[in-house]
Design a protein around this motif. Structure first.
Motif, PDB file in Angstrom:
ATOM      1  N   UNK A 139     -33.571  13.618  11.785  1.00  0.00           N
ATOM      2  CA  UNK A 139     -32.460  13.641  12.749  1.00  0.00           C
ATOM      3  C   UNK A 139     -32.906  14.187  14.098  1.00  0.00           C
ATOM      4  N   UNK A 140     -33.680  15.273  14.083  1.00  0.00           N
ATOM      5  CA  UNK A 140     -34.108  15.892  15.337  1.00  0.00           C
ATOM      6  C   UNK A 140     -35.134  15.037  16.072  1.00  0.00           C
ATOM      7  N   UNK A 141     -36.041  14.398  15.337  1.00  0.00           N
ATOM      8  CA  UNK A 141     -37.062  13.573  15.986  1.00  0.00           C
ATOM      9  C   UNK A 141     -36.488  12.250  16.474  1.00  0.00           C
ATOM     10  N   UNK A 142     -35.552  11.692  15.740  1.00  0.00           N
ATOM     11  CA  UNK A 142     -34.930  10.437  16.144  1.00  0.00           C
ATOM     12  C   UNK A 142     -35.946   9.319  16.308  1.00  0.00           C
ATOM     13  N   UNK A 143     -35.855   8.618  17.429  1.00  0.00           N
ATOM     14  CA  UNK A 143     -36.746   7.477  17.692  1.00  0.00           C
ATOM     15  C   UNK A 143     -38.194   7.899  17.893  1.00  0.00           C
ATOM     16  N   UNK A 144     -38.421   9.196  18.156  1.00  0.00           N
ATOM     17  CA  UNK A 144     -39.792   9.691  18.386  1.00  0.00           C
ATOM     18  C   UNK A 144     -40.487  10.125  17.092  1.00  0.00           C
ATOM     19  N   UNK A 145     -39.853   9.903  15.962  1.00  0.00           N
ATOM     20  CA  UNK A 145     -40.420  10.323  14.684  1.00  0.00           C
ATOM     21  C   UNK A 145     -41.741   9.607  14.390  1.00  0.00           C
ATOM     22  N   UNK A 146     -42.727  10.374  13.934  1.00  0.00           N
ATOM     23  CA  UNK A 146     -43.965   9.801  13.398  1.00  0.00           C
ATOM     24  C   UNK A 146     -43.825   9.833  11.876  1.00  0.00           C
ATOM     25  N   UNK A 147     -43.624   8.681  11.214  1.00  0.00           N
ATOM     26  CA  UNK A 147     -43.350   8.672   9.777  1.00  0.00           C
ATOM     27  C   UNK A 147     -44.372   9.437   8.937  1.00  0.00           C
ATOM     28  N   UNK A 148     -45.639   9.435   9.348  1.00  0.00           N
ATOM     29  CA  UNK A 148     -46.661  10.138   8.564  1.00  0.00           C
ATOM     30  C   UNK A 148     -46.414  11.643   8.532  1.00  0.00           C
ATOM     31  N   UNK A 149     -45.668  12.172   9.507  1.00  0.00           N
ATOM     32  CA  UNK A 149     -45.365  13.596   9.547  1.00  0.00           C
ATOM     33  C   UNK A 149     -44.390  14.005   8.430  1.00  0.00           C
ATOM     34  N   UNK A 150     -43.788  13.016   7.759  1.00  0.00           N
ATOM     35  CA  UNK A 150     -42.857  13.313   6.672  1.00  0.00           C
ATOM     36  C   UNK A 150     -43.573  13.606   5.355  1.00  0.00           C
ATOM     37  N   UNK A 151     -44.871  13.330   5.295  1.00  0.00           N
ATOM     38  CA  UNK A 151     -45.607  13.424   4.028  1.00  0.00           C
ATOM     39  C   UNK A 151     -45.499  14.801   3.367  1.00  0.00           C
ATOM     40  N   UNK A 152     -45.690  15.918   4.085  1.00  0.00           N
ATOM     41  CA  UNK A 152     -45.592  17.225   3.404  1.00  0.00           C
ATOM     42  C   UNK A 152     -44.249  17.455   2.720  1.00  0.00           C
ATOM     43  N   UNK A 153     -43.154  17.154   3.424  1.00  0.00           N
ATOM     44  CA  UNK A 153     -41.836  17.364   2.821  1.00  0.00           C
ATOM     45  C   UNK A 153     -41.569  16.368   1.699  1.00  0.00           C
ATOM     46  N   UNK A 154     -42.100  15.152   1.820  1.00  0.00           N
ATOM     47  CA  UNK A 154     -41.953  14.175   0.743  1.00  0.00           C
ATOM     48  C   UNK A 154     -42.638  14.672  -0.528  1.00  0.00           C
ATOM     49  N   UNK A 155     -43.823  15.251  -0.365  1.00  0.00           N
ATOM     50  CA  UNK A 155     -44.555  15.775  -1.523  1.00  0.00           C
ATOM     51  C   UNK A 155     -43.786  16.925  -2.176  1.00  0.00           C
ATOM     52  N   UNK A 156     -43.205  17.808  -1.358  1.00  0.00           N
ATOM     53  CA  UNK A 156     -42.429  18.936  -1.893  1.00  0.00           C
ATOM     54  C   UNK A 156     -41.168  18.425  -2.590  1.00  0.00           C
ATOM     55  N   UNK A 157     -40.503  17.432  -1.984  1.00  0.00           N
ATOM     56  CA  UNK A 157     -39.302  16.866  -2.608  1.00  0.00           C
ATOM     57  C   UNK A 157     -39.637  16.233  -3.954  1.00  0.00           C
ATOM     58  N   UNK A 158     -40.765  15.528  -4.025  1.00  0.00           N
ATOM     59  CA  UNK A 158     -41.193  14.940  -5.291  1.00  0.00           C
ATOM     60  C   UNK A 158     -41.474  16.003  -6.341  1.00  0.00           C
ATOM     61  N   UNK A 159     -42.112  17.090  -5.914  1.00  0.00           N
ATOM     62  CA  UNK A 159     -42.380  18.195  -6.838  1.00  0.00           C
ATOM     63  C   UNK A 159     -41.072  18.815  -7.330  1.00  0.00           C
ATOM     64  N   UNK A 160     -40.109  18.965  -6.434  1.00  0.00           N
ATOM     65  CA  UNK A 160     -38.805  19.496  -6.833  1.00  0.00           C
ATOM     66  C   UNK A 160     -38.143  18.612  -7.881  1.00  0.00           C
ATOM     67  N   UNK A 161     -38.222  17.292  -7.680  1.00  0.00           N
ATOM     68  CA  UNK A 161     -37.672  16.369  -8.680  1.00  0.00           C
ATOM     69  C   UNK A 161     -38.357  16.536 -10.033  1.00  0.00           C
TER      70      UNK A 161
END
Length: 480
Positions: free
Chosen positions: A366-388
């Motif tokens: 939400x904060x990055x909006x159109x300037x988001x670099x999708x690869x920057x989501x990897x750390x949180x994606x990994x943590x979310x997967x671990x949480x699942x």
């Protein structure tokens, strides 16, 4: 991530040496059914463009498989008990292979939706036989090893669905595009049918008549519930959607009454209603529904964000999401030891990790909006997967542990159904939020538009995860 496991509790009566060659065929079948749960997400934007599919049609392509899979899981298991598990395995695999051909050749979105429903129905016949055949043909340490291999296979299937599926769409084999993700099932299915002779045939010693009226009532009720949730927003909620929801309530209420009447008459119901009246099991069932409702919807939102919104190709999109699956697999392997040491509090901690990571992921996009670099989501994606992984793997054992052994098989069927129905329900609800936000931000740049829609859609997942934390805290206190 969701391994969509279905536990069959049956009397073991393995004779002679365990059929390890037959196990490899069972694992292959488990792989392909779970692969098809996940692979569709990376191909959704390509399908949408090629078939000119509406947003609601995309929801049906994802949820149709899950819903058909879920509502007939118990029926598929019972039919295997009655007619022979290897026989149902072959029938289910043949149907799954044929439905995959129909998916790969679908000329339009409507045809693809119908083929996906057929694919889910076939998977519901096939998948329970995998668990049941392992349970009756393997004993002791062999059983633990076999189920461990199955769990690993299902986890790898989820990863392959994103990475291999994305690669298949990206390389465009034989100019097939997204169709290759379905047609790849054909040689696998034909091989499994031929190799099924290595699976020993088995049946349940006591065969109860199947409750077909119950099957029709619950299937009709769930279909009438989910169809208007997926189709309603795109059509402005016409009168038929409300009529469908009302009819769903009537059918599901009728199902509950019919099941209780069947139980009191001494016949075996699909669902033992007093089981749902047990407080701990009822809370656990709601937990399963909530957690699994966040799985497929998470993948769908992410695929639309990075492919439709930011223009990434399917292979790159799948590769970025793969760490989420890796985190899931690693956490799943660790979870049993944590639960053995800390009890239900370990699952509560996993739920908190999951909820916090989803909240931070929403905030980052939400904060990055159109300037988001999708690869920057990897750390949180990994943590979310671990949480699942910390929740899903031990949650099933926790909930089934509330049930006495005599009703464990039925309880496992109920929980397995809730996994799939929850996933379909999550896709429906998140689809409403995503499409509404997409329309509300239609004037913004495409990337920013999809970033806002992602945050809106994932808000449901955040609320579901927070509710799961609360319910787990209640269960943890009850257990003390």
């Amino acid at each position: 991530m969701n391994s969509n496991s279905c536990v069959a509790v049956l009397p073991a009566h393995a004779v002679g040496s365990p059929p390890w060659l037959g196990l490899s065929v069972l694992l292959l079948a488990g792989f392909v059914t779970i692969f098809d749960l996940f692979v569709v997400n990376v191909a959704i934007p390509s399908m949408q463009a090629d078939l000119e599919a509406s947003f609601s049609q995309i929801g049906f392509i994802v949820a149709g498989y899950e819903l058909a899979f879920g509502v007939l899981l118990i029926t598929g298991g019972r039919l295997g008990d009655m007619l022979g598990r290897r026989r149902l395995f072959v029938a289910g695999m043949a149907g799954f292979t044929l439905a995959s051909v129909l998916c790969g050749l679908a000329p339009g979105a409507g045809y693809l939706i119908g083929a996906r429903v057929l694919q889910g129905l076939a998977a519901a016949l096939l998948f329970p036989q995998v668990y049941a055949s392992i349970r009756v043909n393997f004993d002791g340490s062999d059983s633990r090893r076999a189920f461990g291999l199955l769990g690993m296979t299902l986890g790898l299937a989820a990863i392959a669905g994103q990475v291999l599926g994305g690669w298949l769409v990206y390389v465009d084999l034989f100019a097939l595009g997204w169709r290759s993700i379905f047609l790849i099932n054909v040689p696998i299915g034909l091989f499994a049918i031929v190799a099924a002779r290595h699976i020993p045939e088995s049946r349940a010693p006591q065969q109860a008549a199947l409750d077909w009226p119950g099957v029709c009532l619950v299937s009709g009720g769930l279909i009438l519930l989910l169809v208007p949730l997926i189709e309603g927003p795109g059509q402005g909620w016409p009168a038929w959607t409300w009529a469908s929801l009302a009819a769903a309530a009537v059918l599901l209420a009728g199902f509950c009454k019919q099941q209780e009447k069947r139980r009191k008459s001494g016949r075996l119901p699909l669902v033992d209603m007093p089981l749902l009246g047990q407080c701990r099991f009822a809370v656990g069932a709601l937990l399963v529904l909530l957690i699994y409702s966040t799985s497929s919807s998470f993948f769908l939102c992410f695929a639309l964000l990075v492919q439709s919104g930011f223009g990434l190709d399917p292979f790159v999109a799948g590769s970025i999401f793969a760490p989420c699956s890796v985190g899931f697999v690693l956490a799943s392997l660790t979870a049993p030891r944590l639960v053995a040491r800390w009890g239900a509090r370990a699952i509560v901690a996993g739920a908190l990790v999951y909820a916090v990571s989803l909240g931070l992921l929403i905030a980052q996009v939400k904060l990055a909006g159109a300037d988001l670099a999708p690869s920057h989501l990897i750390p949180l994606l990994a943590v979310a997967g671990a949480g699942q992984g910390l929740i899903m793997t031990p949650l099933l054992n926790l909930v089934l542990g509330f049930v006495d052994e005599a009703r464990a098989g039925m309880a496992a069927g109920v929980i397995a159904t809730l996994q799939q129905v929850g996933a379909a329900f999550g896709v429906a609800v998140v689809g409403i939020l995503f499409a509404t936000a997409l329309a509300a931000h239609s004037g913004a740049a495409k990337a920013g538009q999809y970033a806002s829609a992602f945050a809106a859609g994932m808000f449901y997942n955040l609320i579901a995860a927070l509710l799961a934390c609360l319910l787990l805290l209640i269960l943890a206190r009850v257990q003390r």
